[in-house]
Design a protein around this motif. Structure first.
Motif, PDB file in Angstrom:
ATOM      1  N   ALA A 393       0.813  -1.219   0.000  1.00  0.00           N
ATOM      2  CA  ALA A 393       0.000   0.000   0.000  1.00  0.00           C
ATOM      3  C   ALA A 393       0.844   1.267   0.000  1.00  0.00           C
ATOM      4  O   ALA A 393       0.397   2.321  -0.486  1.00  0.00           O
ATOM      5  CB  ALA A 393      -0.928  -0.007   1.214  1.00  0.00           C
ATOM      6  N   LEU A 394       2.045   1.179   0.533  1.00  0.00           N
ATOM      7  CA  LEU A 394       2.897   2.368   0.698  1.00  0.00           C
ATOM      8  C   LEU A 394       3.114   3.148  -0.595  1.00  0.00           C
ATOM      9  O   LEU A 394       2.981   4.384  -0.593  1.00  0.00           O
ATOM     10  CB  LEU A 394       4.235   1.947   1.317  1.00  0.00           C
ATOM     11  N   ASN A 399       1.896   8.201  -4.072  1.00  0.00           N
ATOM     12  CA  ASN A 399       1.547   8.501  -5.472  1.00  0.00           C
ATOM     13  C   ASN A 399       2.553   7.904  -6.457  1.00  0.00           C
ATOM     14  O   ASN A 399       2.944   8.530  -7.440  1.00  0.00           O
ATOM     15  CB  ASN A 399       1.429  10.010  -5.688  1.00  0.00           C
ATOM     16  N   GLU A 400       2.955   6.672  -6.171  1.00  0.00           N
ATOM     17  CA  GLU A 400       3.861   5.952  -7.060  1.00  0.00           C
ATOM     18  C   GLU A 400       3.223   4.615  -7.452  1.00  0.00           C
ATOM     19  O   GLU A 400       2.290   4.153  -6.797  1.00  0.00           O
ATOM     20  CB  GLU A 400       5.216   5.741  -6.393  1.00  0.00           C
ATOM     21  N   ASP A 401       3.741   4.014  -8.512  1.00  0.00           N
ATOM     22  CA  ASP A 401       3.130   2.810  -9.080  1.00  0.00           C
ATOM     23  C   ASP A 401       3.862   1.559  -8.601  1.00  0.00           C
ATOM     24  O   ASP A 401       4.981   1.274  -9.038  1.00  0.00           O
ATOM     25  CB  ASP A 401       3.181   2.886 -10.612  1.00  0.00           C
ATOM     26  N   PRO A 402       3.256   0.758  -7.712  1.00  0.00           N
ATOM     27  CA  PRO A 402       3.936  -0.434  -7.190  1.00  0.00           C
ATOM     28  C   PRO A 402       4.088  -1.555  -8.209  1.00  0.00           C
ATOM     29  O   PRO A 402       4.893  -2.469  -8.020  1.00  0.00           O
ATOM     30  CB  PRO A 402       3.035  -0.877  -6.035  1.00  0.00           C
ATOM     31  N   SER A 403       3.306  -1.499  -9.309  1.00  0.00           N
ATOM     32  CA  SER A 403       3.400  -2.577 -10.308  1.00  0.00           C
ATOM     33  C   SER A 403       4.763  -2.608 -10.979  1.00  0.00           C
ATOM     34  O   SER A 403       5.144  -3.622 -11.564  1.00  0.00           O
ATOM     35  CB  SER A 403       2.304  -2.418 -11.366  1.00  0.00           C
ATOM     36  N   GLU A 482      10.890   6.026 -10.694  1.00  0.00           N
ATOM     37  CA  GLU A 482       9.440   5.954 -10.502  1.00  0.00           C
ATOM     38  C   GLU A 482       9.058   5.605  -9.067  1.00  0.00           C
ATOM     39  O   GLU A 482       7.894   5.779  -8.678  1.00  0.00           O
ATOM     40  CB  GLU A 482       8.832   4.922 -11.450  1.00  0.00           C
ATOM     41  N   LEU A 483       9.991   5.079  -8.286  1.00  0.00           N
ATOM     42  CA  LEU A 483       9.719   4.682  -6.899  1.00  0.00           C
ATOM     43  C   LEU A 483      10.695   5.338  -5.934  1.00  0.00           C
ATOM     44  O   LEU A 483      11.058   4.773  -4.906  1.00  0.00           O
ATOM     45  CB  LEU A 483       9.794   3.159  -6.769  1.00  0.00           C
ATOM     46  N   LYS A 484      11.093   6.532  -6.261  1.00  0.00           N
ATOM     47  CA  LYS A 484      12.107   7.237  -5.473  1.00  0.00           C
ATOM     48  C   LYS A 484      11.674   7.424  -4.021  1.00  0.00           C
ATOM     49  O   LYS A 484      12.433   7.162  -3.080  1.00  0.00           O
ATOM     50  CB  LYS A 484      12.405   8.594  -6.115  1.00  0.00           C
ATOM     51  N   ALA A 485      10.425   7.858  -3.810  1.00  0.00           N
ATOM     52  CA  ALA A 485       9.953   8.111  -2.441  1.00  0.00           C
ATOM     53  C   ALA A 485       9.786   6.800  -1.671  1.00  0.00           C
ATOM     54  O   ALA A 485      10.085   6.731  -0.475  1.00  0.00           O
ATOM     55  CB  ALA A 485       8.637   8.883  -2.480  1.00  0.00           C
ATOM     56  N   PHE A 486       9.308   5.747  -2.339  1.00  0.00           N
ATOM     57  CA  PHE A 486       9.133   4.442  -1.692  1.00  0.00           C
ATOM     58  C   PHE A 486      10.462   3.932  -1.151  1.00  0.00           C
ATOM     59  O   PHE A 486      10.552   3.513   0.017  1.00  0.00           O
ATOM     60  CB  PHE A 486       8.550   3.444  -2.704  1.00  0.00           C
TER      61      PHE A 486
END
Length: 515
Positions: A393-394, A399-403, A482-486
Motif C-alpha cells: 500500500a505504501l 503517489n507511485e506505481d507499485p506494479s 518511478e519509486l524514489k519516495a518508496f
C-alpha cells in the motif's frame, strides 16, 4: 586543569578483555563512552554497555548513567545483532557478546580504514598537545573575562587539519549540514573560538572547513585513496573531462563506499582469493570459509563495482558467493555498518499500526485501492501478511506505481514465469500456489535484476523488500526514479540510514506517523 586520565577494564567477549585508557578523562555520557570504545577497539555497529553492580553481587547491569562507573571499573560490551536498539517492537531480540572473530565480517586488516556512520553529535578530536594548551588557556580567559581568541594561521590550520582528519573517518564528502554541525560543535567545545561578527558564531569556521575538506580530499587523492582517485580526470571520458562530470561518491549513507585494499594485499593477491572463492562456493557446508574470503575481498569487489559498473549477469559469474541471503546481509553491514533484516523488520513493525491508520484516511482512487490492499491483513492476521499489505500500500500513498516493483505469478506455468522474469529490470516476484487463498504461503518469493534471478526462496514479501535494499547497496545500484519516495522510506525510516535528511513527501509521512 586538564582532566585526569581514566582506565577501564573492557570485556569484549569470552577470554577477550582489554584495558581502555581515556586521556581526556571520564566521558560525559554513555553514548560518548560507547563511541570511544568503538573507536579504540575498531568496533562497528550498535553495542550496549553493562557495568558490574555491587548491589547485585557484581552482576552485569545495563549502563544508563555515567555515575554508575568510575576509574578502573569493569564494563562489558554487548553487540546488538537484532532489533533491540529500537526498543520493544514485538520481535524476538537477540544479543551476543562481541568476540574477536565477530567483527562486522571485516578482516582485521580492514579495520584500519573502515569507517562508521556520521554521529548524531560530533565529538571533538584530540588536538595536538600545544593546540590543546592554547585552547585551554583561551577558554579560561573567555570564561573569566569574555575575551575571544583570534587564532593565528598555524593554530587555525592545526585545528582544521585535525577536524578534517576526524570528519574523514566518517565521510569523504560531508553534506553542508554535517559540516555546519562540526563548526557548531567546535565553538561549543571551545567557546573562545566563537566569531564576533557572525550571527551563528561559527559561519567562518564552516566556510574554512569546506575548503579544508576539499584540500584534504586532494591530498588523499594524490596519495591514491581509491574513493577519491576514481573521480580524477584521468578516469573520465575524454569528451567529458571536467571535475563535475559523473562524480562517484556515497549517496545512500554508504560508510565504506570504495575502500582501499587491506594492508599487505594487492590486486593480484585478491584476484587469487576471488578465483579460490569460485571453488569454495561449490562445496557443501562451507559457509565459514566463504564468509572469511568474502570479507577479505570486500574492497576488491567494491572497487570493481564502483569503477566499472558491470552487468549483473557478468558480476554474478565473477562473484557467485555474494548472491545468498547471508552474504547480502553481510555486505550491507560492511558498506553501512548497519544490520539489514532485523532492523528493517523491527522498524516496519514499529510503524505498521500507525501506517495502516494513515493509509485508511487517504481519499480518492488511491485510498480505495489501499483499503483493498489492506483487506487481506484482516483475513490472515499473521505478522508476515500485515507487513506485506503495508509495503504494497505504501507506494499508492506516495503517489507511485507499485506494479513497477511487485510482480505476481502462478506456479502453474514455470516456463512462462521464467520468460517474464527475464524481462524485469528490477523487481520482487511472488509465485503463488494456484488455487490457494490468503493463508496459503507463496511457492516462491525472490528478487530479479536485469533479468537475472538474484535471490529466491525468501519466504515473505517484507524480507524480500529488506533484502532488495541489501542487494541495491551490495551492487551499487540507484533507486528506480518511478519509486524514489518508496525506496527513501525503506532506507531512511526502516533502515534508519541518513534519516535526518528527508524529502518533503517523506517528511510529511513521518510527521503523520507521530500525530
Amino acid at each position: 586543569m586538564m582532566a585526569e586520565p581514566v582506565k577501564l577494564r573492557i570485556i569484549l567477549g569470552s577470554n577477550n578483555t582489554e584495558k581502555l585508557t581515556i586521556a581526556s578523562g571520564m566521558p560525559k555520557s554513555v553514548e560518548d563512552l560507547s563511541d570511544e570504545i568503538k573507536r579504540q577497539f575498531d568496533i562497528q555497529g550498535d553495542i550496549r554497555l553493562q557495568y558490574m553492580d555491587s548491589d547485585f553481587d557484581n552482576e552485569f547491569i545495563n549502563l544508563k548513567r555515567m555515575d554508575d562507573i568510575q576509574d578502573k571499573s569493569t564494563v562489558k560490551v554487548i553487540r546488538l545483532t537484532d532489533a533491540s536498539d529500537f526498543g520493544e517492537v514485538g520481535m524476538n531480540q537477540k544479543e551476543t557478546s562481541l568476540s574477536s572473530s565477530d567483527t562486522l565480517l571485516l578482516s582485521s586488516s580492514d579495520s584500519e580504514t573502515a569507517r562508521s556512520q556520521w554521529p548524531a553529535e560530533f565529538q571533538m578530536p584530540k588536538f595536538p598537545y600545544d593546540v590543546e594548551m592554547q585552547l585551554q588557556s583561551a577558554n579560561q580567559a573567555f570564561i573569566s573575562n569574555g575575551i575571544l581568541l583570534n587564532p593565528g594561521h598555524k593554530l587555525k590550520s592545526d585545528i582544521l587539519e585535525a577536524l578534517a582528519e576526524k570528519m574523514m573517518t566518517f565521510k569523504a564528502y560531508p553534506s553542508n549540514l554535517e559540516i555546519e554541525s562540526v563548526a557548531e560543535a567546535l565553538i561549543k567545545a571551545h567557546p573562545c573560538l566563537r566569531e564576533q561578527g557572525s550571527f551563528s558564531g561559527f559561519y567562518g569556521w564552516k566556510i574554512s572547513l569546506k575548503y579544508k575538506m576539499a584540500n584534504y580530499r586532494t591530498k588523499l587523492r594524490n596519495l591514491g585513496c581509491p574513493e577519491l582517485s576514481i573521480n580524477s580526470l584521468k578516469h573520465k571520458p575524454t569528451d567529458q573531462c571536467h571535475p563535475a562530470y559523473a562524480v562517484k561518491k556515497p549517496r545512500k549513507a554508504e560508510v565504506n563506499f570504495c575502500p582501499p585494499y587491506p594492508a599487505g594485499e594487492t590486486q593480484d593477491s585478491l584476484e587469487s582469493e576471488r578465483l579460490a572463492l569460485l571453488t569454495e562456493v561449490k562445496k557443501k557446508h562451507n559457509e565459514i570459509v566463504i564468509k572469511e574470503k568474502m570479507a577479505r575481498t570486500f574492497a576488491y569487489r567494491r572497487q570493481e563495482l564502483v569503477k566499472s559498473n558491470p552487468m549483473i549477469a557478468d558480476f554474478k559469474i565473477r562473484w557467485p558467493g555474494l548472491f545468498s541471503v547471508a552474504e547480502v546481509e553481510a555486505e550491507l553491514l560492511r558498506i553501512t555498518t548497519a544490520p539489514l533484516v532485523p532492523r528493517f523488520l523491527a522498524q516496519l513493525d514499529q510503524y505498521t499500526d500507525q501506517l495502516i491508520k494513515v493509509f485508511k484516511k487517504k481519499g480518492g482512487a488511491a485510498g480505495r485501492k489501499m483499503r483493498q490492499i489492506l483487506a487481506p491483513a484482516t483475513q490472515n492476521e499473521t505478522i508476515e501478511k500485515r507487513r506485506e499489505c503495508v509495503l504494497r500500500a505504501l507506494p499508492f500513498y506516495l503517489n507511485e506505481d507499485p506494479s513497477i516493483l511487485f510482480k505476481e505469478y502462478l506456479d502453474s506455468d514455470a516456463t512462462a514465469v521464467q520468460r517474464e522474469l527475464e524481462q524485469i529490470t528490477l523487481g520482487i516476484f511472488t509465485i503463488s500456489v494456484e488455487g490457494g487463498d490468503a493463508s496459503t504461503p507463496p511457492a516462491d518469493v525472490g528478487i530479479t535484476i536485469e533479468g537475472v534471478e538474484v535471490l529466491h526462496d525468501l519466504g515473505d514479501m517484507a524480507s524480500a523488500c529488506a533484502l532488495l535494499m541489501g542487494v541495491i547497496y551490495a551492487l551499487n545500484l540507484s533507486y528506480p526514479r518511478e519509486l524514489k519516495a518508496f525506496f527513501e522510506v525503506l532506507q531512511k525510516l526502516f533502515l534508519h540510514l541518513d534519516a535526518s535528511r528527508l524529502s518533503t513527501k517523506v517528511q510529511m509521512l513521518k510527521n503523520k506517523l507521530y500525530e
